[in-house]
Design a protein around this motif. Structure first.
Motif, PDB file in Angstrom:
ATOM      1  N   SER A   1      -7.294  -6.579  -3.168  1.00  0.00           N
ATOM      2  CA  SER A   1      -8.474  -7.024  -3.906  1.00  0.00           C
ATOM      3  C   SER A   1      -8.313  -6.630  -5.365  1.00  0.00           C
ATOM      4  N   ALA A   2      -8.798  -7.500  -6.251  1.00  0.00           N
ATOM      5  CA  ALA A   2      -8.767  -7.187  -7.681  1.00  0.00           C
ATOM      6  C   ALA A   2      -9.837  -6.176  -8.057  1.00  0.00           C
ATOM      7  N   GLY A   3     -10.806  -5.961  -7.185  1.00  0.00           N
ATOM      8  CA  GLY A   3     -11.936  -5.121  -7.539  1.00  0.00           C
ATOM      9  C   GLY A   3     -12.008  -3.788  -6.824  1.00  0.00           C
ATOM     10  N   ALA A   4     -11.049  -3.489  -5.930  1.00  0.00           N
ATOM     11  CA  ALA A   4     -11.118  -2.244  -5.168  1.00  0.00           C
ATOM     12  C   ALA A   4      -9.706  -1.727  -4.891  1.00  0.00           C
ATOM     13  N   THR A   5      -9.403  -0.535  -5.361  1.00  0.00           N
ATOM     14  CA  THR A   5      -8.051   0.001  -5.200  1.00  0.00           C
ATOM     15  C   THR A   5      -7.762   0.443  -3.772  1.00  0.00           C
ATOM     16  N   MET A   6      -8.775   0.791  -2.995  1.00  0.00           N
ATOM     17  CA  MET A   6      -8.580   1.232  -1.615  1.00  0.00           C
ATOM     18  C   MET A   6      -9.116   0.198  -0.630  1.00  0.00           C
ATOM     19  N   TRP A   7      -8.945  -1.068  -0.954  1.00  0.00           N
ATOM     20  CA  TRP A   7      -9.573  -2.167  -0.234  1.00  0.00           C
ATOM     21  C   TRP A   7      -9.221  -2.202   1.246  1.00  0.00           C
ATOM     22  N   ALA A   8      -8.019  -1.808   1.611  1.00  0.00           N
ATOM     23  CA  ALA A   8      -7.617  -1.882   3.025  1.00  0.00           C
ATOM     24  C   ALA A   8      -8.532  -1.060   3.920  1.00  0.00           C
ATOM     25  N   MET A   9      -9.022   0.054   3.426  1.00  0.00           N
ATOM     26  CA  MET A   9      -9.822   0.943   4.282  1.00  0.00           C
ATOM     27  C   MET A   9     -11.161   0.327   4.690  1.00  0.00           C
ATOM     28  N   PRO A  10     -11.961  -0.187   3.755  1.00  0.00           N
ATOM     29  CA  PRO A  10     -13.194  -0.845   4.217  1.00  0.00           C
ATOM     30  C   PRO A  10     -12.940  -2.114   5.028  1.00  0.00           C
ATOM     31  N   VAL A  11     -11.831  -2.789   4.782  1.00  0.00           N
ATOM     32  CA  VAL A  11     -11.498  -3.965   5.591  1.00  0.00           C
ATOM     33  C   VAL A  11     -11.235  -3.546   7.039  1.00  0.00           C
ATOM     34  N   ILE A  12     -10.461  -2.497   7.217  1.00  0.00           N
ATOM     35  CA  ILE A  12     -10.181  -1.971   8.559  1.00  0.00           C
ATOM     36  C   ILE A  12     -11.485  -1.604   9.261  1.00  0.00           C
ATOM     37  N   GLU A  13     -12.343  -0.917   8.532  1.00  0.00           N
ATOM     38  CA  GLU A  13     -13.630  -0.491   9.082  1.00  0.00           C
ATOM     39  C   GLU A  13     -14.497  -1.690   9.469  1.00  0.00           C
ATOM     40  N   TYR A  14     -14.559  -2.674   8.576  1.00  0.00           N
ATOM     41  CA  TYR A  14     -15.424  -3.838   8.805  1.00  0.00           C
ATOM     42  C   TYR A  14     -14.933  -4.681   9.972  1.00  0.00           C
ATOM     43  N   LEU A  15     -13.610  -4.844  10.086  1.00  0.00           N
ATOM     44  CA  LEU A  15     -13.052  -5.652  11.174  1.00  0.00           C
ATOM     45  C   LEU A  15     -13.007  -4.899  12.494  1.00  0.00           C
ATOM     46  N   GLY A  16     -13.142  -3.573  12.437  1.00  0.00           N
ATOM     47  CA  GLY A  16     -13.130  -2.777  13.660  1.00  0.00           C
ATOM     48  C   GLY A  16     -11.765  -2.682  14.306  1.00  0.00           C
ATOM     49  N   ILE A  17     -10.706  -2.644  13.488  1.00  0.00           N
ATOM     50  CA  ILE A  17      -9.345  -2.561  14.019  1.00  0.00           C
ATOM     51  C   ILE A  17      -8.737  -1.193  13.696  1.00  0.00           C
ATOM     52  N   ARG A  18      -7.645  -0.865  14.389  1.00  0.00           N
ATOM     53  CA  ARG A  18      -6.932   0.398  14.147  1.00  0.00           C
ATOM     54  C   ARG A  18      -5.437   0.093  14.004  1.00  0.00           C
ATOM     55  N   PRO A  19      -5.049  -0.438  12.862  1.00  0.00           N
ATOM     56  CA  PRO A  19      -3.663  -0.892  12.706  1.00  0.00           C
ATOM     57  C   PRO A  19      -2.662   0.255  12.606  1.00  0.00           C
ATOM     58  N   SER A  20      -1.489   0.019  13.160  1.00  0.00           N
ATOM     59  CA  SER A  20      -0.385   0.979  13.030  1.00  0.00           C
ATOM     60  C   SER A  20       0.493   0.645  11.826  1.00  0.00           C
ATOM     61  N   TYR A  21       0.249  -0.506  11.225  1.00  0.00           N
ATOM     62  CA  TYR A  21       0.967  -0.906  10.008  1.00  0.00           C
ATOM     63  C   TYR A  21      -0.060  -1.393   8.991  1.00  0.00           C
ATOM     64  N   ILE A  22      -0.015  -0.821   7.786  1.00  0.00           N
ATOM     65  CA  ILE A  22      -0.968  -1.162   6.721  1.00  0.00           C
ATOM     66  C   ILE A  22      -0.205  -1.366   5.426  1.00  0.00           C
ATOM     67  N   ASP A  23      -0.497  -2.479   4.735  1.00  0.00           N
ATOM     68  CA  ASP A  23       0.084  -2.747   3.419  1.00  0.00           C
ATOM     69  C   ASP A  23      -1.023  -3.262   2.512  1.00  0.00           C
ATOM     70  N   SER A  24      -1.390  -2.468   1.515  1.00  0.00           N
ATOM     71  CA  SER A  24      -2.419  -2.901   0.565  1.00  0.00           C
ATOM     72  C   SER A  24      -1.836  -3.027  -0.844  1.00  0.00           C
ATOM     73  N   THR A  25      -0.541  -3.362  -0.896  1.00  0.00           N
ATOM     74  CA  THR A  25       0.109  -3.584  -2.187  1.00  0.00           C
ATOM     75  C   THR A  25      -0.648  -4.652  -2.968  1.00  0.00           C
ATOM     76  N   MET A  26      -0.983  -4.327  -4.210  1.00  0.00           N
ATOM     77  CA  MET A  26      -1.742  -5.248  -5.054  1.00  0.00           C
ATOM     78  C   MET A  26      -0.936  -5.552  -6.313  1.00  0.00           C
ATOM     79  N   ILE A  27      -0.357  -6.758  -6.345  1.00  0.00           N
ATOM     80  CA  ILE A  27       0.401  -7.196  -7.522  1.00  0.00           C
ATOM     81  C   ILE A  27      -0.134  -8.545  -8.003  1.00  0.00           C
ATOM     82  N   GLY A  28      -1.450  -8.710  -7.861  1.00  0.00           N
ATOM     83  CA  GLY A  28      -2.074  -9.943  -8.317  1.00  0.00           C
ATOM     84  C   GLY A  28      -1.991 -11.043  -7.280  1.00  0.00           C
ATOM     85  N   GLY A  29      -2.084 -12.275  -7.762  1.00  0.00           N
ATOM     86  CA  GLY A  29      -2.187 -13.428  -6.871  1.00  0.00           C
ATOM     87  C   GLY A  29      -0.988 -13.679  -5.991  1.00  0.00           C
TER      88      GLY A  29
END
Length: 391
Positions: free
Chosen positions: A58-86
């Protein structure tokens, strides 16, 4: 694995979805992301509980993966929140393929959502905040109209160096609109002519308002699984044949040549992994935040020589019925552009190879190239997709 090229075709996109493209008043970024994510998972014939890998940015949140995980109710063993734009959502492919191949996870969800058009937090305020969050000391003191002025600089240089004209840039916008008219999901479907583009309000010389992408809402998602599993899922698998990411700069003023982008490297890596050449590609989905992008990427990805993209696109060459199908959904110029467009380019490539594109379908398409761009001609990511017969 000693050679990353051996990942060719080892993973496939099994599900895709978009939601809220255009205007989605009343929704949040998270809601658009979640709805498209759930639809993509269902499209893949899976349940959200099957998802054990997540890629998002996300362009607006540096830790975006965490609330996404929480909102979707998942527990991933692989996470990538690399943010390099579009380009992020195309750059996420190869790391996810490594994770799948290693057994770290079994189903990776890549997802994005943005209410850039209807959000109450205005675009002006976002731009002001980015000056502090992402300072560019050689550019911001002059208060350019970013990112538009950066792309205008590249366009002006291309015109000076190679004789490219505004009419040739207009060809890109008109082609995108003609494709959009064949796409019910596209936000802008009104007729558009070369003269309309040339007469449009100048925003940052030489780019007019019609040379610039839309500002829309939208959510998009896709699901990546190992190739052997994809064969047992409902949809025709779309295999990842090649993927490459490259970044040479953040500020456009740091580019050695503003007419040459890191797409030269990302494209070369993707083609090398795929074992294909530009002539083998049936459909292109290029990140067209501005009309100049398409010209630069056609050149840097090898579809024409440097400096020749202007003449290359003339006479409707990339429009419906032209010799090369480019941005068949209407692209960021006429279909959807909610801040970051890369995931929508990839989704269009998948839909074309599945044969799901209705009036805009490219008959017999077996290969597609999706290319993402981030920042101001900064990060570049290229993906080459193919059907089973291309393996």
């Amino acid at each position: 694995m000693s050679d990353w090229k051996q990942l060719r075709g080892k993973a496939a996109i099994a599900g895709v979805a978009t939601f809220g493209c255009g205007e989605a008043p009343g929704y949040t970024d998270m809601e658009l992301l979640a709805i498209s994510a759930r639809q993509a998972v269902a499209d893949a014939g899976l349940k959200m509980s099957d998802i054990d890998g997540l890629c998002t940015a996300s362009a607006g949140a540096t830790m975006w993966a965490m609330p996404v995980i929480e909102y979707l109710g998942i527990r991933p063993s692989y996470i990538d929140s690399t943010m390099i734009g579009g380009s992020s959502f195309i750059a996420h492919l190869l790391p996810a393929m490594h994770a799948l191949e290693s057994g770290q996870c079994n189903a990776v969800l890549v997802c994005y959502g943005s209410t850039q058009r209807t959000a109450t937090f205005g675009r002006k305020e976002v731009g002001q905040s980015r000056k502090f969050l992402d300072p560019q000391p050689y550019e911001h003191p002059y208060e350019p109209m970013m990112p538009l002025s950066a792309y205008a600089l590249a366009a002006a240089r291309h015109m000076h160096q190679y004789g490219t004209t505004r009419r040739q840039l207009a060809e890109v916008a008109v082609a995108a609109r003609q494709w959009a008219q064949k796409n019910p999901e596209a936000f802008m479907r009104d007729p558009l002519t070369i003269e309309d583009v040339l007469k449009a309000r100048m925003v940052s010389d030489p780019l007019s308002v019609r040379d610039a992408c839309l500002v829309t809402d939208g959510g998009g998602a896709y699901v990546l699984v190992r190739a052997d599993r994809a064969k047992d899922l409902p949809n025709k698998p779309v295999y990842v044949l090649g993927n490459g990411t490259a970044c040479w700069n953040r500020q456009i003023s740091s580019m050695h040549d503003v007419t040459v982008t890191a797409a030269k490297d990302s494209g070369a890596a993707a083609f090398a992994m795929a074992g294909l050449q530009p002539k083998d590609i049936d459909v292109l989905a290029l990140y067209d935040a501005f009309t100049i992008n398409v010209l630069l990427f056609l050149e840097d990805l090898g579809f024409c020589k440097k400096g020749e993209a202007g003449p290359f696109v003339e006479n409707g060459a990339i429009a419906p019925g032209g010799r090369l199908a480019v941005n068949t959904n209407g692209g960021g110029l006429s279909c959807v552009h909610p801040g970051m467009y890369g995931i929508f380019a990839l989704i269009e490539g998948v839909r074309q190879l599945r044969g799901n594109c209705g009036e805009r379908q490219i008959a017999g398409a077996k290969t597609a190239l999706a290319h993402g761009n981030g920042g101001t001609l900064s990060s570049q990511a290229t993906a080459i997709l193919g059907l089973a017969e291309t393996l």
